[in-house]
Design a protein around this motif. Structure first.
Motif, PDB file in Angstrom:
ATOM      1  N   GLY A   1       0.816  -1.209   0.000  1.00  0.00           N
ATOM      2  CA  GLY A   1       0.000   0.000   0.000  1.00  0.00           C
ATOM      3  C   GLY A   1       0.846   1.253   0.000  1.00  0.00           C
ATOM      4  O   GLY A   1       2.046   1.223  -0.307  1.00  0.00           O
ATOM      5  N   GLY A   2       0.221   2.366   0.341  1.00  0.00           N
ATOM      6  CA  GLY A   2       0.955   3.630   0.314  1.00  0.00           C
ATOM      7  C   GLY A   2       0.409   4.546   1.393  1.00  0.00           C
ATOM      8  O   GLY A   2       0.726   4.403   2.560  1.00  0.00           O
ATOM      9  N   GLY A   3      -0.443   5.463   0.978  1.00  0.00           N
ATOM     10  CA  GLY A   3      -1.074   6.352   1.942  1.00  0.00           C
ATOM     11  C   GLY A   3      -0.309   7.638   2.184  1.00  0.00           C
ATOM     12  O   GLY A   3      -0.728   8.462   2.994  1.00  0.00           O
ATOM     13  N   PHE A   4       0.833   7.819   1.484  1.00  0.00           N
ATOM     14  CA  PHE A   4       1.636   9.035   1.694  1.00  0.00           C
ATOM     15  C   PHE A   4       0.785  10.269   1.361  1.00  0.00           C
ATOM     16  O   PHE A   4       0.324  10.426   0.230  1.00  0.00           O
ATOM     17  CB  PHE A   4       2.867   9.042   0.785  1.00  0.00           C
ATOM     18  CG  PHE A   4       3.890   7.980   1.063  1.00  0.00           C
ATOM     19  CD1 PHE A   4       3.570   6.800   1.712  1.00  0.00           C
ATOM     20  CD2 PHE A   4       5.202   8.172   0.653  1.00  0.00           C
ATOM     21  CE1 PHE A   4       4.529   5.814   1.958  1.00  0.00           C
ATOM     22  CE2 PHE A   4       6.172   7.196   0.892  1.00  0.00           C
ATOM     23  CZ  PHE A   4       5.832   6.015   1.538  1.00  0.00           C
ATOM     24  N   GLY A   5       0.629  11.150   2.343  1.00  0.00           N
ATOM     25  CA  GLY A   5      -0.206  12.326   2.143  1.00  0.00           C
ATOM     26  C   GLY A   5       0.585  13.520   1.621  1.00  0.00           C
ATOM     27  O   GLY A   5       1.823  13.537   1.664  1.00  0.00           O
ATOM     28  N   VAL A   6      -0.131  14.499   1.119  1.00  0.00           N
ATOM     29  CA  VAL A   6       0.495  15.731   0.624  1.00  0.00           C
ATOM     30  C   VAL A   6      -0.100  16.927   1.367  1.00  0.00           C
ATOM     31  O   VAL A   6      -1.235  16.864   1.851  1.00  0.00           O
ATOM     32  CB  VAL A   6       0.291  15.895  -0.902  1.00  0.00           C
ATOM     33  CG1 VAL A   6       1.013  14.788  -1.651  1.00  0.00           C
ATOM     34  CG2 VAL A   6      -1.181  15.923  -1.276  1.00  0.00           C
ATOM     35  N   PRO A   7       0.646  18.034   1.467  1.00  0.00           N
ATOM     36  CA  PRO A   7       0.141  19.194   2.211  1.00  0.00           C
ATOM     37  C   PRO A   7      -0.812  20.045   1.369  1.00  0.00           C
ATOM     38  O   PRO A   7      -0.372  20.831   0.545  1.00  0.00           O
ATOM     39  CB  PRO A   7       1.430  19.969   2.534  1.00  0.00           C
ATOM     40  CG  PRO A   7       2.387  19.600   1.439  1.00  0.00           C
ATOM     41  CD  PRO A   7       2.034  18.227   0.990  1.00  0.00           C
ATOM     42  N   TYR A   8      -2.096  19.873   1.574  1.00  0.00           N
ATOM     43  CA  TYR A   8      -3.076  20.673   0.839  1.00  0.00           C
ATOM     44  C   TYR A   8      -3.411  21.979   1.555  1.00  0.00           C
ATOM     45  O   TYR A   8      -3.716  22.978   0.921  1.00  0.00           O
ATOM     46  CB  TYR A   8      -4.391  19.905   0.687  1.00  0.00           C
ATOM     47  CG  TYR A   8      -4.387  18.741  -0.274  1.00  0.00           C
ATOM     48  CD1 TYR A   8      -4.195  18.942  -1.638  1.00  0.00           C
ATOM     49  CD2 TYR A   8      -4.607  17.446   0.178  1.00  0.00           C
ATOM     50  CE1 TYR A   8      -4.225  17.876  -2.525  1.00  0.00           C
ATOM     51  CE2 TYR A   8      -4.637  16.374  -0.714  1.00  0.00           C
ATOM     52  CZ  TYR A   8      -4.443  16.605  -2.062  1.00  0.00           C
ATOM     53  OH  TYR A   8      -4.471  15.553  -2.940  1.00  0.00           O
ATOM     54  N   PHE A   9      -3.441  21.929   2.881  1.00  0.00           N
ATOM     55  CA  PHE A   9      -4.062  23.010   3.643  1.00  0.00           C
ATOM     56  C   PHE A   9      -3.051  23.762   4.499  1.00  0.00           C
ATOM     57  O   PHE A   9      -1.971  23.240   4.786  1.00  0.00           O
ATOM     58  CB  PHE A   9      -5.212  22.440   4.479  1.00  0.00           C
ATOM     59  CG  PHE A   9      -6.169  21.608   3.666  1.00  0.00           C
ATOM     60  CD1 PHE A   9      -6.780  22.163   2.541  1.00  0.00           C
ATOM     61  CD2 PHE A   9      -6.405  20.281   3.964  1.00  0.00           C
ATOM     62  CE1 PHE A   9      -7.630  21.416   1.752  1.00  0.00           C
ATOM     63  CE2 PHE A   9      -7.262  19.520   3.179  1.00  0.00           C
ATOM     64  CZ  PHE A   9      -7.874  20.085   2.070  1.00  0.00           C
TER      65      PHE A   9
ATOM     66  N   PRO B   1       4.475  19.000   5.384  1.00  0.00           N
ATOM     67  CA  PRO B   1       4.819  17.930   4.442  1.00  0.00           C
ATOM     68  C   PRO B   1       5.251  16.674   5.202  1.00  0.00           C
ATOM     69  O   PRO B   1       5.839  16.769   6.278  1.00  0.00           O
ATOM     70  CB  PRO B   1       5.987  18.509   3.641  1.00  0.00           C
ATOM     71  CG  PRO B   1       5.932  19.980   3.853  1.00  0.00           C
ATOM     72  CD  PRO B   1       5.272  20.215   5.179  1.00  0.00           C
ATOM     73  N   LEU B   2       4.935  15.538   4.641  1.00  0.00           N
ATOM     74  CA  LEU B   2       5.262  14.256   5.246  1.00  0.00           C
ATOM     75  C   LEU B   2       6.775  14.127   5.431  1.00  0.00           C
ATOM     76  O   LEU B   2       7.538  14.389   4.504  1.00  0.00           O
ATOM     77  CB  LEU B   2       4.754  13.143   4.312  1.00  0.00           C
ATOM     78  CG  LEU B   2       4.898  11.707   4.767  1.00  0.00           C
ATOM     79  CD1 LEU B   2       4.072  11.444   6.025  1.00  0.00           C
ATOM     80  CD2 LEU B   2       4.456  10.765   3.647  1.00  0.00           C
ATOM     81  N   ASP B   3       7.192  13.737   6.635  1.00  0.00           N
ATOM     82  CA  ASP B   3       8.615  13.489   6.888  1.00  0.00           C
ATOM     83  C   ASP B   3       8.937  12.075   6.410  1.00  0.00           C
ATOM     84  O   ASP B   3       8.492  11.087   7.001  1.00  0.00           O
ATOM     85  CB  ASP B   3       8.890  13.650   8.390  1.00  0.00           C
ATOM     86  CG  ASP B   3      10.346  13.375   8.729  1.00  0.00           C
ATOM     87  OD1 ASP B   3      11.160  13.174   7.792  1.00  0.00           O
ATOM     88  OD2 ASP B   3      10.669  13.345   9.938  1.00  0.00           O
ATOM     89  N   LEU B   4       9.707  11.984   5.340  1.00  0.00           N
ATOM     90  CA  LEU B   4       9.974  10.679   4.729  1.00  0.00           C
ATOM     91  C   LEU B   4      11.020   9.856   5.471  1.00  0.00           C
ATOM     92  O   LEU B   4      11.052   8.636   5.342  1.00  0.00           O
ATOM     93  CB  LEU B   4      10.459  10.861   3.283  1.00  0.00           C
ATOM     94  CG  LEU B   4       9.428  11.196   2.218  1.00  0.00           C
ATOM     95  CD1 LEU B   4      10.128  11.295   0.869  1.00  0.00           C
ATOM     96  CD2 LEU B   4       8.326  10.143   2.160  1.00  0.00           C
ATOM     97  N   ASP B   5      11.894  10.515   6.228  1.00  0.00           N
ATOM     98  CA  ASP B   5      13.036   9.794   6.801  1.00  0.00           C
ATOM     99  C   ASP B   5      12.639   8.542   7.590  1.00  0.00           C
ATOM    100  O   ASP B   5      13.205   7.466   7.369  1.00  0.00           O
ATOM    101  CB  ASP B   5      13.896  10.730   7.660  1.00  0.00           C
ATOM    102  CG  ASP B   5      14.595  11.795   6.809  1.00  0.00           C
ATOM    103  OD1 ASP B   5      14.575  11.650   5.567  1.00  0.00           O
ATOM    104  OD2 ASP B   5      15.136  12.754   7.372  1.00  0.00           O
ATOM    105  N   PRO B   6      11.666   8.657   8.546  1.00  0.00           N
ATOM    106  CA  PRO B   6      11.317   7.441   9.292  1.00  0.00           C
ATOM    107  C   PRO B   6      10.720   6.355   8.391  1.00  0.00           C
ATOM    108  O   PRO B   6      10.923   5.167   8.633  1.00  0.00           O
ATOM    109  CB  PRO B   6      10.263   7.914  10.306  1.00  0.00           C
ATOM    110  CG  PRO B   6      10.123   9.385  10.152  1.00  0.00           C
ATOM    111  CD  PRO B   6      10.902   9.837   8.971  1.00  0.00           C
ATOM    112  N   ILE B   7      10.005   6.789   7.352  1.00  0.00           N
ATOM    113  CA  ILE B   7       9.371   5.813   6.458  1.00  0.00           C
ATOM    114  C   ILE B   7      10.432   5.076   5.646  1.00  0.00           C
ATOM    115  O   ILE B   7      10.391   3.848   5.484  1.00  0.00           O
ATOM    116  CB  ILE B   7       8.361   6.519   5.533  1.00  0.00           C
ATOM    117  CG1 ILE B   7       7.259   7.171   6.372  1.00  0.00           C
ATOM    118  CG2 ILE B   7       7.770   5.548   4.519  1.00  0.00           C
ATOM    119  CD1 ILE B   7       6.315   8.049   5.585  1.00  0.00           C
TER     120      ILE B   7
END
Ligand code: PLP
Length: 415
Positions: free
Chosen positions: A249-257, A262-268
């Protein structure tokens, strides 16, 4: 410096990746007024190829090589855009026979594609078997149709099982797992389905788990990935063969509002690397996949409208544009938002931060739902100016009710 040259190793999403020149927003290196003239009319969606390429390449560079990156086409199935994506990603995820057709025309290889979704029609299953893509079974009733299509066509259909797990993706904009769901086969009945699969002339590929969308919390995403991997390991004991494909799956979100970070990718990234390592010993034949839609394309797109009228009602200024809810349902707040919030908006031909005023931006439809911006601060815009909704590369054109009120459909360009 073009976006492609920018050091962007961390694949961070910038809601406005379009530079400014002489007050004009530049899309694909073309000033907006020029681009609009070239397109011929407003409203239109414009997608920037170099922004797209730089971003996906940067993301591919940080995601561990043990993980395949797929594009979930439903986010934006524009044929030219899909064609741009094919060489940038490791595969495509499809949600209909129509998307399958676009993907094949775009040159995607069938063995890198999978087809998920509830309610697949028999003719779609036949198409998918004929094409040779992996079909993610969402219901045991799909199996007989797949088997008979395989017999008819003389091929061994590739199948994976989409599992509805007993957990959910926490803090997600849209939850798609846990509890009763129309998606996937409930985890507890998957062993029985796998026993049935073993007797059929199909190629068993593995599992697909998709637990939700638009998530900005890395811990929640990591948690779901780990639970997904553990669940797949448990179910693998019942599988008719080795697991060759695990779509996590995925689920990575983007900053709309305005308050979205923005999603912090490092832990992922770190979590994916450790899953990759575990898999190499306990699931050595498996290709591990993450599937992203909006995260790959949202910020590379802008929806461009023109001001038709400027009016004041009881002290509030309204800019009435030629675009609205019928073209961009998500920006109007009617595509899954609980509380309506404004997408990022700019005046595309007045990018030089002139004096701002609060305005409401509405469309031409006779409904109070047709609102693109509720009291946003923008440079003073006149009739003819361009109102541009950013973060519009995903769930825009094809996720909107174009026919509502019989206005012309928007155009789409990739520049
Ligand atoms: C919608 C969907 C996606 C893409 O979701 P995004 O939020 O755009 O990343 C991926 N996989 C499946 C199964 C989906 O239904």
């Amino acid at each position: 410096m073009t976006p492609a040259d920018k050091p962007n190793r961390r694949a961070v999403i910038d809601p406005c990746p379009f530079p400014e020149k002489n007050g004009q927003m530049m899309i694909g290196g073309i000033p907006l007024d020029r681009l609009a003239a070239r397109v011929g009319r407003t409203p239109f969606y414009a997608y920037d190829r170099s922004v797209l390429e730089a971003h996906v390449r940067a993301l591919r560079a940080v995601i561990p090589s043990s993980i395949s990156l797929h594009y979930a086409m439903k986010a934006n199935p524009m044929p030219a855009l899909v064609q741009t994506m094919v060489p940038l990603v490791d595969g495509l995820d499809l949600a209909s026979g129509g998307e399958l057709g676009v993907a094949l025309n775009a040159g995607a290889r069938p063995e890198t594609m999978s087809f998920a979704g509830p309610g697949k029609r028999p003719e779609e299953l036949h198409q998918a078997v004929a094409a040779g893509v992996t079909i993610n079974i969402e219901s045991s009733s799909e199996l007989p149709t797949i088997v008979s299509a395989g017999e008819l066509l003389g091929v061994r259909p590739r199948v994976a099982v989409r599992v509805n797990p007993d957990f959910e993706l926490k803090a997600s904009g849209m939850k798609m797992s846990g509890g009763p769901k129309q998606f996937g086969v409930d985890a507890e009945v998957v062993p029985a389905l796998l026993r049935g699969l073993a007797k059929e002339a199909v190629e068993f590929m593995g599992f697909h788990v998709y637990s939700g969308s638009q998530n900005l919390q890395p811990e929640a995403i990591c948690d779901a990935q780990n639970k997904t991997f553990d669940l797949a390991l448990r179910l693998a004991e019942h599988a008719p063969g080795p697991i060759r494909l695990l779509n996590m799956g995925g689920g990575f979100g983007v900053p709309y509002f305005p308050n979205d970070r923005p999603l912090d990718l490092d832990p992922i990234v770190a979590n994916l690397a450790s899953i990759g390592e575990r898999a190499s010993s306990v699931m050595p034949d498996a290709e591990l996949v993450i599937e992203l839609g909006r995260y790959l394309v949202a910020h590379a797109g802008v929806y461009v409208t023109r001001v038709i009228d400027r009016k004041v009602s009881r002290g509030q200024t309204f800019l009435v544009t030629d675009g609205g809810l019928h073209h961009h349902l998500a920006a109007s707040g009617n595509f899954g938002q609980v509380i309506r919030k404004n997408y990022p908006i700019v005046v595309g031909n007045r990018m030089r931060g002139e004096q701002e005023e609060p305005v409401s931006i509405v469309g031409p439809l006779c409904t109070p739902l047709d609102i693109l911006g509720d009291r946003v601060a923008l440079p003073r815009a006149e009739v003819g100016d361009f109102i541009c909704v950013l973060m519009s590369g995903a769930y825009g054109f094809t996720a909107s009710p174009h026919l509502f009120l019989s206005h012309p459909a928007p155009l789409e360009v990739l520049v």
